[in-house]
Structure formats: structure tokens, C-alpha cells
Design an enzyme around this catalytic site. Sequence first.
Site, PDB file in Angstrom:
ATOM      1  N   GLU A 136      -5.341   0.549  -0.558  1.00  0.00           N
ATOM      2  CA  GLU A 136      -5.448  -0.795   0.020  1.00  0.00           C
ATOM      3  C   GLU A 136      -6.909  -1.111   0.344  1.00  0.00           C
ATOM      4  O   GLU A 136      -7.629  -0.274   0.866  1.00  0.00           O
ATOM      5  CB  GLU A 136      -4.599  -0.846   1.301  1.00  0.00           C
ATOM      6  CG  GLU A 136      -4.605  -2.195   1.977  1.00  0.00           C
ATOM      7  CD  GLU A 136      -4.233  -3.319   1.020  1.00  0.00           C
ATOM      8  OE1 GLU A 136      -3.119  -3.311   0.498  1.00  0.00           O
ATOM      9  OE2 GLU A 136      -5.083  -4.217   0.793  1.00  0.00           O
ATOM     10  N   PHE A 137      -7.318  -2.346   0.026  1.00  0.00           N
ATOM     11  CA  PHE A 137      -8.712  -2.742   0.276  1.00  0.00           C
ATOM     12  C   PHE A 137      -8.828  -3.872   1.294  1.00  0.00           C
ATOM     13  O   PHE A 137      -9.889  -4.452   1.449  1.00  0.00           O
ATOM     14  CB  PHE A 137      -9.386  -3.148  -1.036  1.00  0.00           C
ATOM     15  CG  PHE A 137      -9.537  -1.995  -1.994  1.00  0.00           C
ATOM     16  CD1 PHE A 137     -10.601  -1.109  -1.875  1.00  0.00           C
ATOM     17  CD2 PHE A 137      -8.604  -1.763  -2.980  1.00  0.00           C
ATOM     18  CE1 PHE A 137     -10.731  -0.024  -2.739  1.00  0.00           C
ATOM     19  CE2 PHE A 137      -8.722  -0.688  -3.851  1.00  0.00           C
ATOM     20  CZ  PHE A 137      -9.793   0.194  -3.728  1.00  0.00           C
ATOM     21  N   LYS A 144      -9.284  -6.083   4.638  1.00  0.00           N
ATOM     22  CA  LYS A 144     -10.195  -5.899   5.764  1.00  0.00           C
ATOM     23  C   LYS A 144      -9.519  -6.471   7.002  1.00  0.00           C
ATOM     24  O   LYS A 144      -9.024  -7.613   6.958  1.00  0.00           O
ATOM     25  CB  LYS A 144     -11.521  -6.644   5.516  1.00  0.00           C
ATOM     26  CG  LYS A 144     -12.215  -6.222   4.240  1.00  0.00           C
ATOM     27  CD  LYS A 144     -13.487  -6.999   3.996  1.00  0.00           C
ATOM     28  CE  LYS A 144     -13.283  -8.437   3.523  1.00  0.00           C
ATOM     29  NZ  LYS A 144     -12.602  -8.599   2.238  1.00  0.00           N
ATOM     30  N   ALA A 192     -28.334  -4.305   9.690  1.00  0.00           N
ATOM     31  CA  ALA A 192     -28.624  -3.246  10.656  1.00  0.00           C
ATOM     32  C   ALA A 192     -27.909  -3.595  11.950  1.00  0.00           C
ATOM     33  O   ALA A 192     -27.704  -4.768  12.261  1.00  0.00           O
ATOM     34  CB  ALA A 192     -30.128  -3.161  10.881  1.00  0.00           C
ATOM     35  N   CYS A 228     -11.252   3.207   9.399  1.00  0.00           N
ATOM     36  CA  CYS A 228     -11.376   3.730   8.031  1.00  0.00           C
ATOM     37  C   CYS A 228     -12.684   4.450   7.739  1.00  0.00           C
ATOM     38  O   CYS A 228     -12.666   5.628   7.356  1.00  0.00           O
ATOM     39  CB  CYS A 228     -11.182   2.595   7.030  1.00  0.00           C
ATOM     40  SG  CYS A 228      -9.488   1.986   7.029  1.00  0.00           S
TER      41      CYS A 228
HETATM   42  P1  NAD Z   1      -1.616   2.141  11.637  1.00  0.00           P
HETATM   43  O1  NAD Z   1      -1.865   3.295  12.525  1.00  0.00           O
HETATM   44  O2  NAD Z   1      -1.995   0.780  12.067  1.00  0.00           O
HETATM   45  O3  NAD Z   1      -0.048   2.081  11.284  1.00  0.00           O
HETATM   46  C1  NAD Z   1       0.671   3.129  10.761  1.00  0.00           C
HETATM   47  C2  NAD Z   1       2.154   2.955  11.098  1.00  0.00           C
HETATM   48  O4  NAD Z   1       2.879   3.976  10.444  1.00  0.00           O
HETATM   49  C3  NAD Z   1       2.461   3.102  12.588  1.00  0.00           C
HETATM   50  O5  NAD Z   1       3.165   1.964  13.028  1.00  0.00           O
HETATM   51  C4  NAD Z   1       3.319   4.363  12.674  1.00  0.00           C
HETATM   52  O6  NAD Z   1       4.315   4.310  13.692  1.00  0.00           O
HETATM   53  C5  NAD Z   1       3.944   4.384  11.297  1.00  0.00           C
HETATM   54  N1  NAD Z   1       4.436   5.676  10.852  1.00  0.00           N
HETATM   55  C6  NAD Z   1       3.874   6.903  10.971  1.00  0.00           C
HETATM   56  N2  NAD Z   1       4.641   7.843  10.390  1.00  0.00           N
HETATM   57  C7  NAD Z   1       5.723   7.200   9.881  1.00  0.00           C
HETATM   58  C8  NAD Z   1       6.866   7.627   9.158  1.00  0.00           C
HETATM   59  N3  NAD Z   1       7.050   8.907   8.826  1.00  0.00           N
HETATM   60  N4  NAD Z   1       7.789   6.717   8.824  1.00  0.00           N
HETATM   61  C9  NAD Z   1       7.607   5.403   9.159  1.00  0.00           C
HETATM   62  N5  NAD Z   1       6.542   4.939   9.827  1.00  0.00           N
HETATM   63  C10 NAD Z   1       5.604   5.832  10.188  1.00  0.00           C
HETATM   64  O7  NAD Z   1      -2.303   2.505  10.254  1.00  0.00           O
HETATM   65  P2  NAD Z   1      -3.084   1.513   9.262  1.00  0.00           P
HETATM   66  O8  NAD Z   1      -4.367   1.107   9.872  1.00  0.00           O
HETATM   67  O9  NAD Z   1      -2.151   0.479   8.775  1.00  0.00           O
HETATM   68  O10 NAD Z   1      -3.443   2.521   8.077  1.00  0.00           O
HETATM   69  C11 NAD Z   1      -2.461   3.013   7.200  1.00  0.00           C
HETATM   70  C12 NAD Z   1      -3.151   3.620   5.996  1.00  0.00           C
HETATM   71  O11 NAD Z   1      -3.857   2.600   5.282  1.00  0.00           O
HETATM   72  C13 NAD Z   1      -4.188   4.689   6.326  1.00  0.00           C
HETATM   73  O12 NAD Z   1      -4.185   5.669   5.333  1.00  0.00           O
HETATM   74  C14 NAD Z   1      -5.495   3.927   6.276  1.00  0.00           C
HETATM   75  O13 NAD Z   1      -6.595   4.741   5.972  1.00  0.00           O
HETATM   76  C15 NAD Z   1      -5.229   2.943   5.149  1.00  0.00           C
HETATM   77  N6  NAD Z   1      -6.024   1.712   5.215  1.00  0.00           N
HETATM   78  C16 NAD Z   1      -6.186   1.076   6.406  1.00  0.00           C
HETATM   79  C17 NAD Z   1      -6.911  -0.110   6.440  1.00  0.00           C
HETATM   80  C18 NAD Z   1      -7.131  -0.825   7.748  1.00  0.00           C
HETATM   81  O14 NAD Z   1      -7.979  -1.727   7.779  1.00  0.00           O
HETATM   82  N7  NAD Z   1      -6.435  -0.510   8.831  1.00  0.00           N
HETATM   83  C19 NAD Z   1      -7.466  -0.637   5.274  1.00  0.00           C
HETATM   84  C20 NAD Z   1      -7.263   0.042   4.073  1.00  0.00           C
HETATM   85  C21 NAD Z   1      -6.539   1.216   4.063  1.00  0.00           C
END
Ligand code: NAD
Length: 444
Positions: free
Chosen positions: A151-152, A154, A255, A263
Site C-alpha cells: 500500500e502506498f 499517505k 529540512a 512507516c
Molecule cells: P494499524 O495499526 O492502524 O491497524 C492494524 C489493524 O489490524 C488494527 O486495528 C488491529 O486490531 C488489526 N489486527 C491485528 N491483528 C489482526 C488479526 N489477526 N486479525 C484481524 N485484525 C487484526 O496499522 P496500519 O497503519 O493500517 O498498517 C497496516 C500495514 O500497512 C502495516 O504493514 C503498515 O506498514 C502498512 N502501511 C501503512 C501505511 C500507513 O500510512 N499507516 C501506509 C502504507 C502501508
Amino acid sequence: MKITVVGTGYVGLVTGACFAEVGHVVTCIDIDSKKVALLKVGVLPFYEPGLDTLVERNLLDGRLKFQDDFLLLDEECKVFFIAVPTPSMPDGSCNLNYVINALQSICENTKGSIIVVIKSTTPAGTIFKLEQLIQGYSFQERTIDLVSNPEFLKEGSAVSDCMKPDRIIVGSNSKYALSELRSLYAPFTLNHDRILEMDAASSEMTKYASNAMLATRISFMNELAKTCEKVGANIHSVRIGMGSDSRIGYHFLYAGIGWGGSCFPKDIRALMDLSKSHDCPATILEAVYNVNQKQKGLLVEKIQRYFDFDLQNKVVALWGLSFKPDTDDIREAPSLAIIEALLKLGAHVRVYDPICMGSVKELYPTIEVCQDPYHASQQADCTALITEWKLFRSTDFKKLKMNMQGKAFFDGRNQFNPQMVESFGFDYIGIGQGRVISCEDSLV
Ligand code: NAD
């Protein structure tokens, strides 16, 4: 098409809501029952502009639903997205336990052939390892195809990023899975094809490489900013000069007080770990990371110098706390390191942020949360801009000056014209702005 999204965080919920918005029927599942109960009545667990409307509309239209029980998975659903956390382990490596648990829950509670799409950020090679792990769940009449689809989006512009993505990267060995994903994403690529197909490891690597490149650009500018201060150059002018070269461009050359968020830090650590574990020294990445760690301490260093290294009982107002504007996310936000350091040095910290003061107050109960920026700066010895929320752009510096007892304004994001701020009687201290400043001690 029927889709299940596992994880209702910043990525999962936005993905689910956007798929529903273009007509797919989406079930979002999360193990956090409290979150799910709130989502069922349209209450979002976090702040993301425009997402509430999308969730509300699709809940009402019946294209979006929420549940907390894998036993209730819809048998007709054949495509599952995993968007659960992949945080750092103490040694910096990527913790894949959430992904593995989610994948196992899906495999155990489904019967026919399915496609599982990993949206979570995972190190190159993970899809291959997961394929080995779930071999036991596949048999003659049942195949489980895994796809990497990083996922990309922001935070802060997640809905529009998801609705109008720059690119959609899908990595898998399964031609069938890739063609299914093509159909699924078709509504997002009407204008032109944005889907890039590749092998899973390259897809996983592309995500880390992208974040690492962006972080590198910022750390590079932060390093240059230091030299600019010494030699009387201005990093802002340097950015404009560099960015006008179309090979370089203007983005991510600001800067400031360092990068943070959910992330960049963990992804850089994971990529460093991956490189090291394959005997490829991550020399550049290590420098990028270390420059940033130091940068997070820079603002406090500047504040200390201004006050002759005595912050005992000094009132410091901080404007903005989230790791960037338009989000309530404070994971690894520079504000946390700054607050911690200021409190240790005996300062009294007053803060204002439009969204996330509550969660920061939970971490640092002695800080004072305030109702607006001027309130935060009341009787303050100095004010520091930490997160460049748009509302700070129209600061009334005359009012601010009258509110404060001191006259130092630390612009951690180089948002203001120094001369303009100084014309109101302030000492302006930015980042990488090599110029003679009017406070007693030179900061350079
Ligand atoms: P987050 O912490 O906001 O949400 C994750 C959710 O997953 C939580 O609600 C948690 O309760 C749930 N969860 C955990 N284990 C679970 C399971 N076994 N079954 C069902 N639900 C479960 O995380 P996020 O920020 O959305 O990030 C998720 C992934 O996406 C990560 O790998 C992150 O690096 C990637 N990512 C995040 C972003 C961002 O901006 N936040 C952008 C690109 C990629």
C-alpha cells in the site's frame, strides 16, 4: 465482487471503504471487538479526512460491514486482503506475527480456493515463506494464491490516494490471482492502466525501496541544512534551486526536525535488517537512519542554546504533535522525543494540536493541553512549531507576541518568513537558515 479486508487500521479501513465505494461488497474484520462495535455504528477509530463520509454512505447502502469473528467469514468470498501491523522487533527486524496469525485465521475458516492479498508491508521473501507455511491448507480441490500488493497511501490524503493511486503494484506467481486483482482494481484504473505486475519479492522490495528513498531525501536535506547554517546559506533557497532540475524535483526535500510516523522508521529498520541478514551492508540506510535520530534532538538543542542551557521552569509551547499534518497518528512522531527531552530538562510544556492531544497527554500526563495555539503560548518563554498543520499558516504574530513572555519562535518546519516573524519583535530560529540572528547567542 465480494472482498474481505482483515485489519481496520489506517490501511485496512481506507481500502475497505474505497472498494465499497466503487461497488464491491466488503466485509472488514478486526480482532479488536471495541473498534468493530464502534465501526458498526459509523464511528471511526482514527482521524482521516473524508473517510467518515465514505464509511457512513457504504454502511447505509449495505456494501460495507464490520465483524470481529473469523468463524463468520462469508463462504462466497474468494478474495481476502490482509492489512495488519508489521511493527519492528527489538532488533529492528519486521515482526510478521500479525500477518501470520491473520493468514492462518483465513485459511482455517475458509473451504474453497481463495486469493490472499498481503497489503501489509513485508520484507522481500515473505510471500515465499508464507507460501511454505500454508502448504498444509492447500489440497487438490483447493488452492490458496498469495499476492503481494503493498500500500502506498499517505495518511492525511489516504482516501484520494486510494481512489486515484499513482500505481497499483501486484506481485505473484499466480496468473489467475493477478487477473482477478486486475478486475478488482479496474474501477481505479479507468483513466489509464496503473497496474504494475511483477514477482512477489520485487513487489515487496518496491515498497521498502520507495520509503527508503523518500526518507533518504529528507535526511540528505537535514544533513545539508547543518552545513547551510555554518556557511550562511539557506536550505529553503537550496531546495528551490535543486528542485527546479527536473531530474531531482521538489518533493521530499524539506529540512525539518526529522521524519517519523508509522512507516518510515520501522520500514528503514526492516530494510537494514534484511540487507544485513543477506550480507549486504546497508551503509547508506544506516547513515539515513542515524542522521534522522540526531535530527529529532536538534530542536531541543537549539532551544537549550537559546536559553543558555537552562530550561528549568521555562515554559515551552509546542504547536502540532502528530507526525505530520492531517492525521492523528503519533507513532514515532518527533514531538514525542521533543516532549520527553524538554520534560527531562525541567521545562514546563504546553501543547496544542487540532486532533491528537489526548493520546499524547496519556503518554506524558504532566504536559498541559490547550484549547488553541495562542492559549498554548500564553506566558511562554518560547513557541516551537512542530507539525505544520495548515491552521498555523495564518498565525497572528502580533497577538502571539502579546501572549508570550519570551520572544523566541522556533520554526521546526521552516513555514514562516524569518523577516516577517522578526518584524513583530521575535527572535526567529528555523532549520538550515544560515543567517545572523538577533538573539544573543549565535546558534551556529
Ligand atoms: P494499524 O495499526 O492502524 O491497524 C492494524 C489493524 O489490524 C488494527 O486495528 C488491529 O486490531 C488489526 N489486527 C491485528 N491483528 C489482526 C488479526 N489477526 N486479525 C484481524 N485484525 C487484526 O496499522 P496500519 O497503519 O493500517 O498498517 C497496516 C500495514 O500497512 C502495516 O504493514 C503498515 O506498514 C502498512 N502501511 C501503512 C501505511 C500507513 O500510512 N499507516 C501506509 C502504507 C502501508
